[in-house]
Enzyme design. Structure first.
Site, PDB file in Angstrom:
ATOM      1  N   PRO A  15       0.828  -1.208   0.000  1.00 39.51           N
ATOM      2  CA  PRO A  15       0.000   0.000   0.000  1.00 39.51           C
ATOM      3  C   PRO A  15       0.862   1.258   0.000  1.00 39.51           C
ATOM      4  O   PRO A  15       1.916   1.312   0.629  1.00 39.51           O
ATOM      5  CB  PRO A  15      -0.791  -0.117   1.311  1.00 39.51           C
ATOM      6  CG  PRO A  15       0.115  -0.915   2.205  1.00 39.51           C
ATOM      7  CD  PRO A  15       0.819  -1.893   1.305  1.00 39.51           C
TER       8      PRO A  15
ATOM      9  N   ARG B 284      -1.069  16.263  -9.557  1.00 39.10           N
ATOM     10  CA  ARG B 284      -2.156  15.331  -9.863  1.00 39.10           C
ATOM     11  C   ARG B 284      -3.306  15.960 -10.665  1.00 39.10           C
ATOM     12  O   ARG B 284      -3.791  15.345 -11.619  1.00 39.10           O
ATOM     13  CB  ARG B 284      -2.696  14.682  -8.584  1.00 39.10           C
ATOM     14  CG  ARG B 284      -1.687  13.783  -7.889  1.00 39.10           C
ATOM     15  CD  ARG B 284      -2.330  12.962  -6.777  1.00 39.10           C
ATOM     16  NE  ARG B 284      -3.214  11.947  -7.331  1.00 39.10           N
ATOM     17  CZ  ARG B 284      -4.525  12.011  -7.320  1.00 39.10           C
ATOM     18  NH1 ARG B 284      -5.152  13.053  -6.768  1.00 39.10           N
ATOM     19  NH2 ARG B 284      -5.256  11.039  -7.857  1.00 39.10           N
TER      20      ARG B 284
ATOM     21  N   TYR C 222      -3.830  14.139 -14.175  1.00 37.30           N
ATOM     22  CA  TYR C 222      -4.941  13.191 -14.211  1.00 37.30           C
ATOM     23  C   TYR C 222      -6.319  13.842 -14.179  1.00 37.30           C
ATOM     24  O   TYR C 222      -7.322  13.135 -14.075  1.00 37.30           O
ATOM     25  CB  TYR C 222      -4.864  12.243 -13.003  1.00 37.30           C
ATOM     26  CG  TYR C 222      -3.529  11.613 -12.752  1.00 37.30           C
ATOM     27  CD1 TYR C 222      -2.874  10.870 -13.726  1.00 37.30           C
ATOM     28  CD2 TYR C 222      -2.906  11.742 -11.507  1.00 37.30           C
ATOM     29  CE1 TYR C 222      -1.654  10.280 -13.477  1.00 37.30           C
ATOM     30  CE2 TYR C 222      -1.678  11.152 -11.248  1.00 37.30           C
ATOM     31  CZ  TYR C 222      -1.055  10.428 -12.238  1.00 37.30           C
ATOM     32  OH  TYR C 222       0.166   9.855 -11.992  1.00 37.30           O
TER      33      TYR C 222
ATOM     34  N   CYS D  86       3.083  29.540 -15.383  1.00 35.55           N
ATOM     35  CA  CYS D  86       2.671  29.989 -16.714  1.00 35.55           C
ATOM     36  C   CYS D  86       2.230  28.820 -17.589  1.00 35.55           C
ATOM     37  O   CYS D  86       2.862  28.505 -18.615  1.00 35.55           O
ATOM     38  CB  CYS D  86       3.804  30.768 -17.374  1.00 35.55           C
ATOM     39  SG  CYS D  86       4.107  32.348 -16.574  1.00 35.55           S
ATOM     40  N   GLU D  87       1.194  28.151 -17.190  1.00 31.65           N
ATOM     41  CA  GLU D  87       0.560  27.051 -17.923  1.00 31.65           C
ATOM     42  C   GLU D  87      -0.946  27.109 -17.642  1.00 31.65           C
ATOM     43  O   GLU D  87      -1.349  27.261 -16.485  1.00 31.65           O
ATOM     44  CB  GLU D  87       1.074  25.688 -17.442  1.00 31.65           C
ATOM     45  CG  GLU D  87       2.542  25.432 -17.641  1.00 31.65           C
ATOM     46  CD  GLU D  87       2.859  24.847 -18.997  1.00 31.65           C
ATOM     47  OE1 GLU D  87       1.905  24.522 -19.742  1.00 31.65           O
ATOM     48  OE2 GLU D  87       4.051  24.721 -19.310  1.00 31.65           O
TER      49      GLU D  87
END
Length: 422
Positions: free
Chosen positions: A276, A314, A318, A344-345
């Site tokens: 895990p 994340r 995703y 800057c995205e």
């Protein structure tokens, strides 16, 4: 000890007031509840009571040595995928005999380092890797213990980028190939094939894929047993999902999961291994950040935080949901925001159309479910220093990674003052 889905003026996590902590440390930073991690580990250990079972924490989920030290104290080993993770686990006090080495791309140097350290088991994923392990072990005059990672071709019903158990995925070998490995085990005398390994994916919220995969692995083990092959361990990987979205995600009860193990492997007399990662740490962590400004755009408002996609990737990778909590008076009117960072995205977006209490510059914001694949996946993109990480425990806190300085960020870089020819 995970954060409530509702805003809270005190934002207490594991007895520590995050508002006071943010005033002391400055934002953004990661905070992890030691109590929540202990509760997850001990709950899984209780579910496994009576079985010969070993927990090996997937270091990739959270590789901070403070967190790994906590795992070591709880009797948890390590599932590693690189020499760097091996080094971290050993520095944190995890015994080499409690370490398994997974991953499709182990280099010769990494295999040698793991052999020299005396790790417990290699999870092998290709015939080439088996041959390489044989050569290196032979050169050192040792016999390496190894498990064959079989790909059970099971749909984990999770995000495509974290599904690992389908035939088209890069992980493991199919059962037909694995069958041949055991039949020809004598050709690799310095590798003792005494284990099976399977891992079908991450953030799995349904029991059925586990049932299907475990049944296939158990059937293969019985076939091997009938053929005279001794299997000492069956490693079933990780994958147990967590609650990222309150009221929506419904994780599997660990007792229900272990009941499947007990049923399918009722006659197995070796060790069962679980790996895990996310399950033990994700809900124990928050990313603590502040509002830099509210930008009013045409048709939408942007909540600009001081944390960014380089700190928590994340959502950009995703389209992952993380609950977001604003630390202020719960009676504030609600407003819809796109929650973004300063990188800057356009992909530097934590949430779109998220309804939150009306915010202003300086408000404290907590991004939940950030204890796994947050800091461990972070980068220096846009030359942003890596964040501090803080471990909380019953009203106390310890900084387990200091915020990176600008000087530390470029410490290994240098001007081209000395030129060489290859």
């Amino acid at each position: 000890m995970t954060m409530s889905d509702q805003p809270t003026p005190s934002a207490i996590l594991d007895g520590v007031d995050l508002r006071a902590l943010a005033a002391s440390l400055s934002t953004p930073f990661y905070a992890y509840s030691a109590g929540a991690i202990r509760a997850r580990v001990q709950g899984l250990q209780r579910a496994l009571d009576g079985l010969d079972a070993r927990l090996c924490f997937a270091v990739k989920a959270n590789s901070n040595i403070g967190v790994l030290h906590l795992m070591a104290g709880l009797g948890v080993g390590a599932d590693i995928v690189s020499a760097g993770e091996l080094w971290r686990a050993r520095q944190a006090g995890i015994a080499a005999s409690d370490i398994v080495f997974s991953g499709v791309g182990k280099s010769a140097d990494e295999i040698a380092a793991a052999l020299d350290a005396g790790i417990w088991k290699f999870n092998l994923e290709s015939a080439d890797e088996l041959a390489l392990l044989q050569d290196i072990a032979y050169g050192r005059g040792v016999v390496a213990s190894a498990a064959v990672r079989v790909n059970p071709d099971v749909d984990a019903r999770t995000h495509a980028k974290i599904s690992t158990g389908r035939a088209e995925n890069k992980f493991g070998v199919d059962i037909d190939e694995a069958r041949g490995w055991f039949a020809n085990a004598g050709r690799s005398p310095n590798v003792r094939l005494d284990g099976l390994h399977a891992h079908i994916g991450s953030q799995i919220l349904e029991l059925a894929p586990f049932e299907q995969a475990i049944a296939r692995v158990a059937a293969f083990w019985r076939e091997l047993r009938e053929a005279g092959h001794r299997i000492d361990s069956i490693d079933l990987g990780g994958g147990l999902g967590v609650c990222y979205r309150a009221g929506h995600d419904r994780p599997i009860d660990p007792d229900d999961y272990v009941a499947v193990l007990r049923r399918e492997l009722h006659d197995f007399d070796g060790r069962i291994v679980l790996e895990p990662g996310r399950y033990l740490v994700a809900e124990a962590g928050v990313l603590v950040t502040r509002v830099l400004r509210v930008k009013h755009g045409r048709g939408r408002d942007f909540l600009v935080l001081d944390a960014a996609m380089n700190d928590l990737q994340r959502p950009a990778l995703y389209d992952a949901w993380h609950d977001i909590h604003v630390v202020q008076d719960a009676s504030a009117p609600l407003q819809c925001y796109d929650v973004v960072g300063p990188v800057c995205e356009t992909g530097d977006t934590f949430a779109r159309d998220r309804v939150l209490p009306r915010c202003a510059a300086g408000d404290l914001v907590l991004i939940g479910g950030a204890g796994a694949y947050g800091a461990s996946m972070s980068s220096n993109y846009n030359s942003r220093p890596l964040l501090a990480e803080v471990l909380l425990d019953a009203g106390r806190y310890a900084v387990v990674r200091r915020r990176q300085s600008f000087a530390q960020m470029i410490a290994n870089e240098q001007l081209p003052t000395a030129w060489s020819e290859a």
